[in-house]
Design an enzyme around this catalytic site. Structure first.
Site, PDB file in Angstrom:
ATOM      1  N   PRO A   1       0.772  -1.440   0.009  1.00  0.00           N
ATOM      2  CG  PRO A   1      -0.711  -1.570   1.758  1.00  0.00           C
ATOM      3  CD  PRO A   1       0.711  -1.793   1.183  1.00  0.00           C
ATOM      4  CD  GLU A   2       4.530   2.222  -3.335  1.00  0.00           C
ATOM      5  OE1 GLU A   2       4.691   3.236  -3.948  1.00  0.00           O
ATOM      6  OE2 GLU A   2       5.110   1.178  -3.698  1.00  0.00           O
TER       7      GLU A   2
END
Length: 274
Positions: free
Chosen positions: A2-3
DNA sequence: ACAATTACCTGTATGC
DNA sequence: TGCATACAGGTAATTG
């Protein structure tokens, strides 16, 4: 992993799916993921509360609660925050469950527990390391080309390492750092200080373009990431360098190179990225 | 002030 | 088949 685009996708899902719905009960199943208060206290605050909105800061998701509290969630590497409308069997590593009015559940699952939750009592975020010192939002309309070029003035250090540093700019991780630099045609091994004005402008433009396209595609699902409804994203199909070491460059056809920067695997094209 | 390294975690893939 | 090892790469702390 998750960015920014993944967290933004989760934010949008949850804003649509859980805002305004009363939290009937909350169960912390693994106390380690609750970072800055007693799990029992978090359960108590969330019970009978409701989310009024969701914001994002870098890779942090901020859930505004009716009570004035803010639930801050970081997904770490393998964290998932998603709604199940008709509760099914709990997946392994489900560490927190919020039961919503009507029977749906908001679940936090995280195999590696690098992720975690914090509760803020006010609007300010100085209690969370990382949030306080975070750099500008790359998609902030106020972050113009001019602001960006001026902002980079006097800064130096390995280019990719700096892009991964949340204090320089918020939300970029290993996948998007590589994709952005490829799109720019700039080598990850360059020093930030060596970028001329044209390259700084290219970085500004491509950073915003790649992140925007990734959000439009619902983020990248490599192994673990799913959105707020448990669905995978689609941007992994459009990666041009990440995970493609040794494969043909989509531009020049030469095999993509790999190296390690800041302890992270890095893939780039030696011919197209200078 | 920066860079590199390590810790925190566990599932997956690989080599012998 | 089992077992050891490397790898994934988020942040924070430590060391150089």
């Amino acid at each position: 992993m998750p960015e920014l685009p993944e967290v933004e996708t989760v934010r949008r899902c949850l804003a649509a799916a859980v805002c305004g719905r009363r939290i009937v009960s909350c169960e912390v199943r693994h106390p380690d993921v609750v970072r800055n208060l007693e799990p029992a206290l978090l359960e108590e605050v969330l019970r009978n509360n409701r989310f009024t909105g969701f914001r994002r800061r870098g890779k942090y998701l901020l859930g505004d609660l009716e009570s004035g509290h803010v639930l801050v969630v970081h997904l770490g590497m393998t964290g998932r925050l998603f709604v199940v409308e008709t509760p099914c069997e709990l997946a392994p590593h489900t560490h927190l469950i919020m039961e919503l009015e009507g029977g749906a559940e908001l679940r936090f699952q995280d195999v590696r527990r690098f992720g975690g939750l914090y509760l803020l009592t006010g609007p300010l975020d100085h209690s969370i390391p990382g949030l306080a010192a975070m750099g500008p939002e790359p998609l902030d309309p106020g972050l113009t080309e001019e602001h960006w070029c001026r902002y980079l003035e006097g800064r130096r250090g390995n280019l990719k390492a700096r892009l991964l540093d949340q204090r320089l700019v918020a939300g970029i991780g290993n996948i998007y750092a590589d994709e952005i630099l490829f799109a720019c045609g700039i080598s990850p091994q360059r020093d930030l200080a060596s970028l001329n004005r044209v390259e700084r402008i290219r970085l500004h433009r491509q950073m915003r373009r790649i992140l925007t396209e990734a959000i439009d595609d619902g983020g990248s699902s490599i192994r673990d990431y799913v959105d707020g409804r448990g669905q995978p994203g689609g941007f992994q199909n459009r990666h041009r360098v990440y995970g493609r070491k040794g494969q043909a460059c989509t531009v020049c056809g030469r095999p993509l190179s790999g190296c390690r920067i800041s302890g992270r695997s890095t893939v780039f094209c030696e011919h197209c990225q200078r």
